[in-house]
Scaffold this motif. Structure first.
Motif, PDB file in Angstrom:
ATOM      1  N   ARG A  76      21.253 -24.011   4.085  1.00 30.73           N
ATOM      2  CA  ARG A  76      20.879 -22.951   3.146  1.00 30.73           C
ATOM      3  C   ARG A  76      21.869 -21.795   3.196  1.00 30.73           C
ATOM      4  NH1 ARG A  76      15.638 -23.208   0.989  1.00 30.73           N
ATOM      5  NH2 ARG A  76      14.183 -24.632   2.050  1.00 30.73           N
ATOM      6  N   ALA A  77      22.342 -21.464   4.410  1.00 37.71           N
ATOM      7  CA  ALA A  77      23.322 -20.382   4.527  1.00 37.71           C
ATOM      8  C   ALA A  77      24.611 -20.731   3.793  1.00 37.71           C
ATOM      9  CB  ALA A  77      23.605 -20.099   6.000  1.00 37.71           C
ATOM     10  N   GLY A  78      25.043 -21.992   3.895  1.00 41.33           N
ATOM     11  CA  GLY A  78      26.208 -22.426   3.134  1.00 41.33           C
ATOM     12  C   GLY A  78      25.991 -22.276   1.638  1.00 41.33           C
ATOM     13  N   SER A 134      24.894  -6.513   2.538  1.00 42.57           N
ATOM     14  CA  SER A 134      26.089  -5.888   1.964  1.00 42.57           C
ATOM     15  C   SER A 134      27.356  -6.562   2.482  1.00 42.57           C
ATOM     16  CB  SER A 134      26.105  -4.397   2.310  1.00 42.57           C
ATOM     17  OG  SER A 134      27.281  -3.779   1.838  1.00 42.57           O
ATOM     18  N   ALA A 135      27.378  -6.873   3.780  1.00 46.66           N
ATOM     19  CA  ALA A 135      28.559  -7.521   4.349  1.00 46.66           C
ATOM     20  C   ALA A 135      28.751  -8.925   3.799  1.00 46.66           C
ATOM     21  CB  ALA A 135      28.447  -7.555   5.871  1.00 46.66           C
ATOM     22  N   VAL A 136      27.651  -9.654   3.600  1.00 41.03           N
ATOM     23  CA  VAL A 136      27.771 -11.009   3.051  1.00 41.03           C
ATOM     24  C   VAL A 136      28.153 -10.944   1.576  1.00 41.03           C
ATOM     25  CG1 VAL A 136      26.494 -13.132   2.527  1.00 41.03           C
ATOM     26  CG2 VAL A 136      26.211 -12.020   4.758  1.00 41.03           C
ATOM     27  N   ARG A 137      27.549 -10.034   0.827  1.00 42.95           N
ATOM     28  CA  ARG A 137      27.924  -9.896  -0.588  1.00 42.95           C
ATOM     29  C   ARG A 137      29.388  -9.519  -0.739  1.00 42.95           C
ATOM     30  NH1 ARG A 137      22.966  -7.009  -1.105  1.00 42.95           N
ATOM     31  NH2 ARG A 137      24.165  -5.067  -1.060  1.00 42.95           N
ATOM     32  N   GLY A 138      29.865  -8.651   0.171  1.00 38.30           N
ATOM     33  CA  GLY A 138      31.261  -8.216   0.121  1.00 38.30           C
ATOM     34  C   GLY A 138      32.223  -9.200   0.765  1.00 38.30           C
ATOM     35  N   ARG A 139      31.671 -10.312   1.271  1.00 38.05           N
ATOM     36  CA  ARG A 139      32.447 -11.398   1.876  1.00 38.05           C
ATOM     37  C   ARG A 139      33.226 -10.930   3.110  1.00 38.05           C
ATOM     38  NH1 ARG A 139      34.846 -14.868  -3.126  1.00 38.05           N
ATOM     39  NH2 ARG A 139      34.964 -16.467  -1.490  1.00 38.05           N
ATOM     40  N   ARG A 140      32.660  -9.881   3.774  1.00 45.65           N
ATOM     41  CA  ARG A 140      33.189  -9.469   5.073  1.00 45.65           C
ATOM     42  C   ARG A 140      32.569 -10.307   6.189  1.00 45.65           C
ATOM     43  NH1 ARG A 140      31.737  -4.991   2.383  1.00 45.65           N
ATOM     44  NH2 ARG A 140      29.952  -4.538   3.733  1.00 45.65           N
ATOM     45  N   LEU A 141      31.413 -10.877   5.906  1.00 49.14           N
ATOM     46  CA  LEU A 141      30.754 -11.825   6.796  1.00 49.14           C
ATOM     47  C   LEU A 141      30.340 -13.030   5.973  1.00 49.14           C
ATOM     48  CD1 LEU A 141      28.233  -9.694   8.948  1.00 49.14           C
ATOM     49  CD2 LEU A 141      30.276 -10.863   9.774  1.00 49.14           C
ATOM     50  N   ARG A 142      30.246 -14.180   6.639  1.00 49.11           N
ATOM     51  CA  ARG A 142      29.692 -15.359   5.988  1.00 49.11           C
ATOM     52  C   ARG A 142      28.230 -15.514   6.402  1.00 49.11           C
ATOM     53  NH1 ARG A 142      32.536 -20.775   6.879  1.00 49.11           N
ATOM     54  NH2 ARG A 142      31.985 -20.255   9.047  1.00 49.11           N
ATOM     55  N   ALA A 143      27.406 -15.900   5.453  1.00 44.01           N
ATOM     56  CA  ALA A 143      26.006 -16.158   5.783  1.00 44.01           C
ATOM     57  C   ALA A 143      25.892 -17.224   6.867  1.00 44.01           C
ATOM     58  CB  ALA A 143      25.253 -16.590   4.528  1.00 44.01           C
ATOM     59  N   VAL A 144      26.768 -18.216   6.833  1.00 42.95           N
ATOM     60  CA  VAL A 144      26.740 -19.277   7.841  1.00 42.95           C
ATOM     61  C   VAL A 144      26.910 -18.697   9.235  1.00 42.95           C
ATOM     62  CG1 VAL A 144      28.038 -21.242   8.738  1.00 42.95           C
ATOM     63  CG2 VAL A 144      27.448 -21.150   6.319  1.00 42.95           C
ATOM     64  N   ASP A 145      27.798 -17.723   9.407  1.00 44.24           N
ATOM     65  CA  ASP A 145      28.020 -17.134  10.727  1.00 44.24           C
ATOM     66  C   ASP A 145      26.838 -16.267  11.157  1.00 44.24           C
ATOM     67  OD1 ASP A 145      30.517 -18.341  10.922  1.00 44.24           O
ATOM     68  OD2 ASP A 145      31.520 -16.663   9.929  1.00 44.24           O
ATOM     69  N   VAL A 146      26.287 -15.494  10.212  1.00 42.17           N
ATOM     70  CA  VAL A 146      25.124 -14.661  10.528  1.00 42.17           C
ATOM     71  C   VAL A 146      23.965 -15.534  10.994  1.00 42.17           C
ATOM     72  CG1 VAL A 146      23.413 -13.064   9.585  1.00 42.17           C
ATOM     73  CG2 VAL A 146      25.816 -12.855   8.899  1.00 42.17           C
ATOM     74  N   VAL A 147      23.706 -16.599  10.275  1.00 44.71           N
ATOM     75  CA  VAL A 147      22.584 -17.481  10.605  1.00 44.71           C
ATOM     76  C   VAL A 147      22.856 -18.242  11.906  1.00 44.71           C
ATOM     77  CG1 VAL A 147      21.323 -19.529   9.835  1.00 44.71           C
ATOM     78  CG2 VAL A 147      21.764 -17.639   8.248  1.00 44.71           C
TER      79      VAL A 147
END
Length: 389
Positions: A61-63, A20-33
């Protein structure tokens, strides 16, 4: 790096919270990974959960996930780091990658010459139970269970041919689901092994199931509570140790006290025939299939009769506490799980408390074939009402 409180929150975030946070662009997948890779880098030399870690490929892939989100794709598992079982695990990860998951590495499985029911061998050595390093995490999805239990990833794939998802889940204190035999693709020609998943919560396992099962996977009606359930400490043939039985029975009692299940008496005579002859005959090339057919037919008949009168079967997940790395001796760790590989029924292990050795144990829930959504709904409701976990 975020502050320590924010970092701890992200480590414990659920699959849906991350997505939800990545979809809402509150987090980046790159940072989570990147944070997951950092956790793995710190912890894996100790727990030895991974055979391979794919740092560069995972960040690439996260990018791609961030770019897909920015382009308007609604990815149900956007940015969720996933560990895949063994060096071939990536082959089966297509649906997860398509949903936005990011594979970060391949988890440990038993090494050459390793008894299959004991432990895993990672890049840094023998995989250890995160609760107690002198004990096994179980196998063969050893590294996947440890990666989730140690907080390295929220989601890890597994495969279960005799209990290989459920036993590590029980001994590492996480949730482990084996799906109905034949419902998802499996390379196992015997038909005994089925895909599965290891997660911290039933809600996270349900998120995995919605993706891998396709549009019809969650089509079944959500059960009304309480669901009828039969408790068996031994399935009529096993000889489990008293402590895992007592812990699992107490967990079943908590489900009943919370109104999630209603316990009903098991049928007579003893519940099932010992599946060992059938499992071994099916697994051994050239073996006489007569025993397998006899046991499988008999147990199918008994399970059909059981599920005609009750919604779930509850048992301990494993007959013993986690053993040392020298092996289990003469006790089959699979004695309470492999019947459902032979029969094909879906089964789920949920945490059932801790033994005197400080290690977790599990309660196994078994449902009629094709009713994964019942297992997941019951486990989620038990978590919501504070009856497990």
């Amino acid at each position: 790096m975020p502050d320590s409180q924010e970092y701890d929150r992200r480590v414990s975030a659920s699959v849906e919270e991350i997505a939800s946070a990545v979809r809402g662009r509150r987090l980046r997948a790159v940072d989570v990974v990147a944070e997951a890779l950092e956790r793995i880098g710190r912890a894996d030399p100790v727990v030895c959960a991974f055979l391979e870690v794919w740092d560069g490929e995972a960040l690439r892939r996260a990018g791609d996930v961030d770019a897909r989100v920015a382009a308007g794709e609604r990815l149900p598992l956007a940015g969720v780091p996933v560990a895949v079982k063994g060096p071939r695990g990536l082959r089966a990860a297509g649906p997860l990658i398509g949903a936005g998951c990011v594979p970060v590495g391949a988890t440990s499985v038993p090494g050459p010459g390793t008894p299959w029911q004991t432990w895993g061998l990672g890049a840094h050595g023998r995989t250890v139970n995160p609760w107690r390093a002198d004990r096994t995490p179980g196998g063969s999805s050893a590294g996947s269970a440890v990666a989730v239990a140690a907080g390295l990833v929220p989601l890890a794939t597994g495969s279960d041919g005799a209990g290989s998802v459920r036993i590590p889940a029980a001994w590492c204190g996480v949730v482990g689901l084996k799906v109905t035999g034949g419902r998802l693709p499996s390379p196992d020609r015997t038909g005994l092994a089925a895909p599965g998943v290891l997660t911290r919560t039933a809600a996270d396992a349900a998120a995995w199931w919605r993706v891998v099962s396709g549009p019809a996977g969650g089509a079944g009606a959500v059960p009304s509570f309480p669901v009828t359930a039969t408790w068996s400490p031994d399935l009529g043939f096993a000889v489990p140790d008293p402590e895992p039985v007592a812990l699992a029975r107490a967990a079943a009692g908590r489900l009943a006290d919370a109104g999630v299940v209603r316990l009903v008496r098991p049928p007579e005579p003893p519940l099932l025939l010992d599946p060992a002859p059938a499992w071994l005959a099916l697994r051994t090339p050239g073996a006489d299939p007569a025993d397998a057919h006899r046991v499988r037919t008999g147990n199918d008949r008994r399970l059909d009769a059981l599920f005609a009168r009750t919604g779930l079967l509850l048992t301990p997940t494993a007959p013993t506490a986690p053993h040392g790395h020298d092996g289990p001796g003469d006790v089959y760790s699979t004695s309470l799980t492999w019947a459902f590989n032979v029969s094909g029924h879906p089964a789920l292990s949920v945490p059932a408390g801790f033994g005197g050795d400080g290690c977790p144990t599990g309660l196994q829930l078994v449902a009629p074939r094709g009713r994964e959504e019942v297992l997941l709904a019951v486990a989620r409701e038990a978590e919501r009402r504070g009856a497990v976990g």
